[in-house]
Design a protein around this motif. Structure first.
Motif, PDB file in Angstrom:
ATOM      1  N   ARG A 278      43.081  37.257  42.194  1.00 32.18           N
ATOM      2  CA  ARG A 278      44.422  37.748  41.918  1.00 32.18           C
ATOM      3  C   ARG A 278      44.344  39.198  41.488  1.00 32.18           C
ATOM      4  NH1 ARG A 278      48.863  35.724  37.354  1.00 32.18           N
ATOM      5  NH2 ARG A 278      50.018  37.653  37.510  1.00 32.18           N
ATOM      6  N   LEU A 279      45.334  39.966  41.939  1.00 34.04           N
ATOM      7  CA  LEU A 279      45.408  41.364  41.534  1.00 34.04           C
ATOM      8  C   LEU A 279      45.955  41.432  40.114  1.00 34.04           C
ATOM      9  CD1 LEU A 279      44.873  44.164  42.744  1.00 34.04           C
ATOM     10  CD2 LEU A 279      47.266  44.233  43.442  1.00 34.04           C
ATOM     11  N   VAL A 280      45.242  42.119  39.252  1.00 32.39           N
ATOM     12  CA  VAL A 280      45.635  42.212  37.855  1.00 32.39           C
ATOM     13  C   VAL A 280      46.007  43.655  37.533  1.00 32.39           C
ATOM     14  CG1 VAL A 280      44.820  42.003  35.481  1.00 32.39           C
ATOM     15  CG2 VAL A 280      44.138  40.314  37.171  1.00 32.39           C
ATOM     16  N   GLY A 281      47.111  43.804  36.839  1.00 35.55           N
ATOM     17  CA  GLY A 281      47.500  45.135  36.373  1.00 35.55           C
ATOM     18  C   GLY A 281      47.264  45.211  34.881  1.00 35.55           C
ATOM     19  N   CYS A 282      46.393  46.112  34.466  1.00 36.12           N
ATOM     20  CA  CYS A 282      46.054  46.226  33.044  1.00 36.12           C
ATOM     21  C   CYS A 282      46.761  47.427  32.445  1.00 36.12           C
ATOM     22  CB  CYS A 282      44.544  46.371  32.875  1.00 36.12           C
ATOM     23  SG  CYS A 282      44.038  46.497  31.144  1.00 36.12           S
TER      24      CYS A 282
ATOM     25  N   TRP B 173      44.881  48.832  38.286  1.00 40.57           N
ATOM     26  CA  TRP B 173      44.880  47.637  39.134  1.00 40.57           C
ATOM     27  C   TRP B 173      43.460  47.288  39.547  1.00 40.57           C
ATOM     28  CZ3 TRP B 173      49.349  45.102  39.678  1.00 40.57           C
ATOM     29  CH2 TRP B 173      50.543  45.815  39.459  1.00 40.57           C
ATOM     30  N   PHE B 174      43.143  46.020  39.513  1.00 43.83           N
ATOM     31  CA  PHE B 174      41.845  45.594  40.054  1.00 43.83           C
ATOM     32  C   PHE B 174      41.927  44.119  40.406  1.00 43.83           C
ATOM     33  CE2 PHE B 174      41.777  44.942  35.539  1.00 43.83           C
ATOM     34  CZ  PHE B 174      41.099  43.760  35.341  1.00 43.83           C
ATOM     35  N   TRP B 175      41.055  43.708  41.307  1.00 44.24           N
ATOM     36  CA  TRP B 175      41.038  42.311  41.738  1.00 44.24           C
ATOM     37  C   TRP B 175      40.200  41.486  40.772  1.00 44.24           C
ATOM     38  CZ3 TRP B 175      44.003  39.890  45.124  1.00 44.24           C
ATOM     39  CH2 TRP B 175      44.680  40.644  46.092  1.00 44.24           C
TER      40      TRP B 175
END
Ligand SMILES: [Zn+2]
Length: 127
Positions: free
Chosen positions: A85-89, A100-102
């Motif tokens: 899942r793509l996560v936005g930190c 953003w990172f997977w």
């Protein structure tokens, strides 16, 4: 001979420029004021997303559902129905940029920017 030619050239260029820019320049500036540029629109969109996130909404399904410490022992839990899942930190409070990172299933991963730990947890959709 050369001097006369140069002077004539300069004069006609200045006259041409004055004629070209007198009114069109004024109109162009008025247009720039009223219509946001692409950059401004992008910034506005990102700001709206950040505001929604701070209110606890998740319009783009991208935020950790709960606040965790983000340490190795207490990683942010990211539910997902698939194995990545793509996560936005939002690395820091009031940060204007989202990193953003997977995030993949398995051991917890760290945000490449702030180092917060994230762990993907399988989440089954209710039938
Ligand atoms: Zn981060």
């Amino acid at each position: 001979m050369a001097g006369r030619f140069l002077r004539a050239c300069l004069t006609s260029t200045m006259q041409l420029r004055r004629n070209l820019t007198a009114r069109p320049l004024h109109r162009a500036m008025a247009t720039l004021k009223g219509i946001p540029t692409d950059e401004e629109q992008a910034t506005g969109l990102e700001r709206r997303a950040l505001q929604a996130l701070k209110l606890g909404k998740d319009p783009y399904s991208m935020l950790k559902p709960k606040e965790y410490a983000g340490t190795k022992e207490d990683p942010h839990i990211v539910p997902s129905t698939v194995n990545k899942r793509l996560v936005g930190c939002l690395c820091e409070e009031d940060n204007t940029a989202i990193v953003w990172f997977w995030l993949h299933e398995g051991p917890s991963q760290r945000c490449p920017s702030c180092g917060s730990h994230y762990k993907l947890v399988h989440h089954e959709l209710p039938h």
